[in-house]
Scaffold this motif. Structure first.
Motif, PDB file in Angstrom:
ATOM      1  N   THR A 124     -14.186   3.419   2.717  1.00  0.00           N
ATOM      2  CA  THR A 124     -13.411   2.247   3.085  1.00  0.00           C
ATOM      3  C   THR A 124     -14.353   1.287   3.797  1.00  0.00           C
ATOM      4  OG1 THR A 124     -11.298   3.415   3.262  1.00  0.00           O
ATOM      5  CG2 THR A 124     -11.516   1.366   4.496  1.00  0.00           C
TER       6      THR A 124
ATOM      7  N   VAL B  80     -12.312   1.463  -1.210  1.00  0.00           N
ATOM      8  CA  VAL B  80     -11.307   0.541  -0.677  1.00  0.00           C
ATOM      9  C   VAL B  80     -11.975  -0.488   0.227  1.00  0.00           C
ATOM     10  CG1 VAL B  80      -9.226   0.343   0.743  1.00  0.00           C
ATOM     11  CG2 VAL B  80      -9.541   2.348  -0.734  1.00  0.00           C
TER      12      VAL B  80
ATOM     13  N   GLU C 217     -15.030   9.313  -0.865  1.00  0.00           N
ATOM     14  CA  GLU C 217     -14.261   8.094  -0.611  1.00  0.00           C
ATOM     15  C   GLU C 217     -14.977   7.205   0.399  1.00  0.00           C
ATOM     16  OE1 GLU C 217     -10.973  10.557   0.493  1.00  0.00           O
ATOM     17  OE2 GLU C 217     -11.182  10.078   2.617  1.00  0.00           O
TER      18      GLU C 217
ATOM     19  N   LEU D 198      -2.899   6.628   0.012  1.00  0.00           N
ATOM     20  CA  LEU D 198      -4.111   6.878  -0.763  1.00  0.00           C
ATOM     21  C   LEU D 198      -4.421   8.367  -0.844  1.00  0.00           C
ATOM     22  CD1 LEU D 198      -6.515   4.081   0.489  1.00  0.00           C
ATOM     23  CD2 LEU D 198      -5.671   4.394  -1.825  1.00  0.00           C
TER      24      LEU D 198
ATOM     25  N   ILE E 160      -5.567   5.239   6.562  1.00  0.00           N
ATOM     26  CA  ILE E 160      -6.333   5.829   5.461  1.00  0.00           C
ATOM     27  C   ILE E 160      -7.139   7.036   5.939  1.00  0.00           C
ATOM     28  CG2 ILE E 160      -8.202   5.415   3.800  1.00  0.00           C
ATOM     29  CD1 ILE E 160      -7.272   2.462   3.752  1.00  0.00           C
TER      30      ILE E 160
ATOM     31  N   ILE F 239      -7.360  -4.388   0.039  1.00  0.00           N
ATOM     32  CA  ILE F 239      -6.138  -4.586   0.820  1.00  0.00           C
ATOM     33  C   ILE F 239      -6.332  -5.793   1.728  1.00  0.00           C
ATOM     34  CG2 ILE F 239      -4.511  -3.535   2.434  1.00  0.00           C
ATOM     35  CD1 ILE F 239      -5.678  -0.794   1.517  1.00  0.00           C
TER      36      ILE F 239
ATOM     37  N   LEU G 222       0.829  -1.197   0.000  1.00  0.00           N
ATOM     38  CA  LEU G 222       0.000   0.000   0.000  1.00  0.00           C
ATOM     39  C   LEU G 222       0.867   1.251   0.000  1.00  0.00           C
ATOM     40  CD1 LEU G 222      -2.788   1.383   0.334  1.00  0.00           C
ATOM     41  CD2 LEU G 222      -2.474   1.180   2.806  1.00  0.00           C
TER      42      LEU G 222
ATOM     43  N   SER H 223     -12.535   7.412  -4.298  1.00  0.00           N
ATOM     44  CA  SER H 223     -11.744   6.278  -3.820  1.00  0.00           C
ATOM     45  C   SER H 223     -12.643   5.260  -3.137  1.00  0.00           C
ATOM     46  CB  SER H 223     -10.678   6.779  -2.836  1.00  0.00           C
ATOM     47  OG  SER H 223     -10.066   5.707  -2.167  1.00  0.00           O
TER      48      SER H 223
ATOM     49  N   TYR I 221      -8.401   4.438  -8.408  1.00  0.00           N
ATOM     50  CA  TYR I 221      -8.364   4.701  -6.977  1.00  0.00           C
ATOM     51  C   TYR I 221      -9.062   3.629  -6.141  1.00  0.00           C
ATOM     52  CZ  TYR I 221      -6.969   9.318  -8.589  1.00  0.00           C
ATOM     53  OH  TYR I 221      -6.308  10.356  -9.204  1.00  0.00           O
ATOM     54  N   GLY I 222      -9.457   2.523  -6.777  1.00  0.00           N
ATOM     55  CA  GLY I 222     -10.078   1.430  -6.049  1.00  0.00           C
ATOM     56  C   GLY I 222      -9.067   0.344  -5.738  1.00  0.00           C
ATOM     57  N   MET I 223      -9.171  -0.245  -4.550  1.00  0.00           N
ATOM     58  CA  MET I 223      -8.267  -1.348  -4.215  1.00  0.00           C
ATOM     59  C   MET I 223      -8.841  -2.186  -3.089  1.00  0.00           C
ATOM     60  SD  MET I 223      -5.140   0.748  -2.423  1.00  0.00           S
ATOM     61  CE  MET I 223      -4.973   1.787  -3.856  1.00  0.00           C
TER      62      MET I 223
END
Length: 424
Positions: free
Chosen positions: A232, A261, A230, A12, A316, A301, A9, A259, A297-299
């Motif tokens: 998460t 995540v 964004e 971000l 983050i 983890i 990582l 984003s 910007y997407g992931m």
């Protein structure tokens, strides 16, 4: 949507769009022209940028009534219920003035005063945002702000979307103007013949709005310079991949720079969500925007331990955080940085965007490390109150004078000592 490990990582944090030099100069020029020429400049810029020539900037009573009549009755009830929920939540944030009297008669305290006038910017463009009206206006009303001025860009037909006007109508906001962009921010900051100057400007907008807010800050207050949205999601094996994918895409469809995540310790869940995201993109109306967002910007983890997953979330510091685990409240105390926290499988992020009650104007781009959602406190100011007694002055005058002289401020010391001698 990439699957990576915690060790892979990189930050971000996205650079806030500062605009180009040409954009900054353009915004500065617009602001100066509005300051000099008022309504005339606003109308000229509206015709140039929004492709509509307006005789009057202010929304009329007839336009409010037509918007109300055009909307489905059930939707009106939904908006009213959402407004009630938001108001109930924000009423719990009200701060009160307080005073404390010591045994020697000294009175110390804090006086809470609402701002006189606030400007609310409601964005236009590809979507309609009645929720932005609610989230910016309601806390100002709860705080006791007497004058609320709303601006929003008109369409090429010279009209404001019915949903936006209906939201303003439900809240009783009458000062609504058909103006957007940097010219709207300038009008709110400095006033025109039609639009009253305000003390603070809140609400999101495009790069020109953001640049204009930067320029006028200091002459007026602003809420924040918001970055792209964004989310998460912190999830374990009890979470359902289709639901997580849908939540990730709910933010990806906002903006190509949004984003999305997922943080998890489950490789199986990671692979299922990756597959599901691409599957759901196939029939999403705003698929082009969402696809670009998740690609850039997407992931996902995948962490080795749950402690590592919590640490990753705090690193983050997301705008929106969903915790979808077997016991989400177990992890709440370990979360240090997040704008809004959604607990459990039934608390999808849009619940907070529209209906639950908490504000959806949230810190972005890692700023949840040090800032908070928009609240009632953003629409009041606090004054310290000091009423020293004669006894307290006699007791402490020498200490205060010595402190002043330590800083080299003799007049400060004498101001206190003159009273000590007089009031022996």
């Amino acid at each position: 949507m990439k699957i990576i490990s915690k060790s892979d990582l990189v930050s971000l944090k996205r650079s806030v769009d500062q605009g180009t030099e040409a954009q900054r100069k353009s915004v500065q020029s617009i602001i100066e022209q509005v300051k000099l020429h008022g309504d005339r400049a606003v109308k000229e810029y509206t015709e140039r940028f929004d492709k509509t020539a307006l005789d009057s900037l202010q929304v009329t009573r007839e336009e409010f009534e037509k918007a109300y009549e055009a909307m489905d009755g059930e939707f009106v009830e939904i908006l009213q219920e959402a407004a009630d929920n938001i108001r109930t939540f924000h009423e719990k944030q009200i701060s009160h003035s307080w005073f404390d009297t010591s045994i020697d008669g000294t009175i110390l305290g804090q006086k809470i005063t609402p701002l006189d006038a606030v400007g609310v910017y409601v964005p236009g463009g590809t979507a309609t945002y009645p929720s932005s009206v609610f989230m910016n206006v309601i806390p100002a009303q709860v705080a006791g702000v007497e004058k609320i001025v709303m601006v929003t860009p008109p369409g090429e037909d010279g009209k404001i979307p019915d949903g936006v006007l209906l939201a303003a109508h439900i809240l009783g906001v009458e000062n609504v103007y058909k103006v957007g962009g940097a010219q709207a921010i300038a009008a709110l900051a400095y006033g025109t013949e039609t639009i009253s100057a305000v003390d603070k400007i809140t609400g999101p907008g495009n790069v020109f709005v953001a640049l204009a807010k930067r320029e006028v800050f200091g002459d007026v207050d602003i809420d924040m310079i918001a970055g792209p949205s964004e989310i998460t999601v912190l999830a374990d094996d009890t979470a359902l991949a289709p639901e997580i994918a849908a939540d990730l895409l709910s933010q990806a469809e906002h903006d190509a720079r949004s984003s999305s995540v997922l943080v998890t310790a489950s490789e199986d869940l990671a692979e299922k969500v990756q597959t599901e995201v691409h599957h759901q993109l196939e029939d999403l109306p705003r698929a082009d925007i969402a696809r670009q967002s998740v690609e850039d910007y997407g992931m996902i983890i995948v962490c080795d331990t749950w402690d590592e997953a919590i640490e990753t979330v705090n690193d983050i510091a997301p705008e929106h955080l969903e915790i979808i685990t077997s016991d989400p409240f177990q992890h709440l105390g370990k979360i240090k940085h997040a704008g809004a926290i959604f607990l459990g499988p039934y608390s999808s992020e849009p619940v907070g965007d529209y209906f639950a009650g908490p504000n959806h104007v949230l810190p972005t781009n890692g700023t949840a490390r040090f800032s908070s959602p928009l609240t009632v406190d953003d629409f009041v100011k606090k004054s310290s109150v000091i009423s020293y007694s004669r006894e307290a002055l006699q007791t402490n005058a020498d200490k205060i004078a010595r402190f002043a002289r330590l800083e080299g401020l003799e007049a400060h010391a004498r101001a206190v000592e003159s009273r000590k001698e007089r009031w022996k």
